[in-house]
Scaffold this motif. Structure first.
Motif, mmCIF file in Angstrom:
data_model
loop_
_atom_site.group_PDB
_atom_site.id
_atom_site.type_symbol
_atom_site.label_atom_id
_atom_site.label_comp_id
_atom_site.label_asym_id
_atom_site.label_seq_id
_atom_site.Cartn_x
_atom_site.Cartn_y
_atom_site.Cartn_z
ATOM 1 N N LYS A 7 33.012 -15.529 -17.569
ATOM 2 C CA LYS A 7 34.018 -16.186 -16.750
ATOM 3 C C LYS A 7 34.097 -17.671 -17.099
ATOM 4 O O LYS A 7 33.108 -18.387 -17.014
ATOM 5 N N THR A 13 37.238 -15.457 -9.093
ATOM 6 C CA THR A 13 36.599 -14.153 -9.272
ATOM 7 C C THR A 13 37.355 -13.099 -8.463
ATOM 8 O O THR A 13 36.790 -12.439 -7.596
ATOM 9 N N ARG A 38 29.976 -12.387 -7.248
ATOM 10 C CA ARG A 38 30.939 -13.479 -7.398
ATOM 11 C C ARG A 38 30.344 -14.601 -8.231
ATOM 12 O O ARG A 38 29.136 -14.713 -8.375
ATOM 13 N N LEU A 47 29.731 -12.374 -15.431
ATOM 14 C CA LEU A 47 30.232 -11.667 -14.259
ATOM 15 C C LEU A 47 30.287 -10.199 -14.644
ATOM 16 O O LEU A 47 30.772 -9.861 -15.736
#
Length: 177
Positions: A7, A13, A38, A47
């Motif tokens: 990410k 998210t 998250r 993630l």
């Protein structure tokens, strides 16, 4: 199926946003996968996403107690006392954290440039620590480092249990069966 996603900074998210901010949908084109956990908008790194509700629960359930590993750029140079405080648990407004595993590390050679560079002060050095925690409280790492006097400037999650970011660049993902 599990999706490992790196990410980028400043990405939400979630897959939708009414304010037009960057979301997972801007990077991941796999239908019906959901984030298992998250990362804050201003945090980067690993993630996990999955299409299985059961697997999502297993990945996020605190009872599984998988360590999450972070590379943290902090404001200043941590003392042995500050590192020991992190190792023993830190008193936050929502209670004392579980003990963490922490160590100072050199500048990570693999670290990518960020879209928005961190603030730099000429008279204040920055340094890096590796922090491993089993909890997942809201903004926990940032609150822990601030509580001991070394505020977080940049936060990158590199591992969740046995899953790691490996060679994924920001915005890239890999599917694991």
């Amino acid at each position: 199926m599990i999706v490992l996603f790196n990410k980028p900074y400043n990405v939400l998210t979630k897959f939708t946003d009414s304010e037009g901010r960057a979301t997972l949908a801007d990077y991941i084109d796999i239908p019906r996968v959901y984030a298992a956990g998250r990362l804050d908008m201003d945090s980067e790194g690993l993630l996990l996403l999955t299409d299985s509700g059961k697997l999502n629960h297993e990945l996020t359930d605190p009872e599984n107690k998988a360590y999450k590993t972070y590379v943290v750029q902090v404001d200043g140079v941590p003392t042995k006392s500050q590192l020991k405080q992190l190792e023993q648990g830190v008193a936050l407004k929502d209670g004392i954290t579980l003990p963490a595993k922490v160590k100072r590390i050199p500048y990570p050679k693999w670290l990518w440039d960020r879209e928005k560079p961190i603030r730099v002060r000429k008279n204040q050095p920055t340094s890096f620590i590796q922090l491993k925690i089993k909890e997942g409280r809201n903004r926990q790492v940032r609150r822990m480092t601030a509580a001991v006097g070394i505020p977080t400037l940049r936060l990158i999650r590199t591992h969740i249990g046995n899953y790691h970011i490996a060679d994924l660049k920001p915005g890239q993902y890999r599917v694991v069966k």
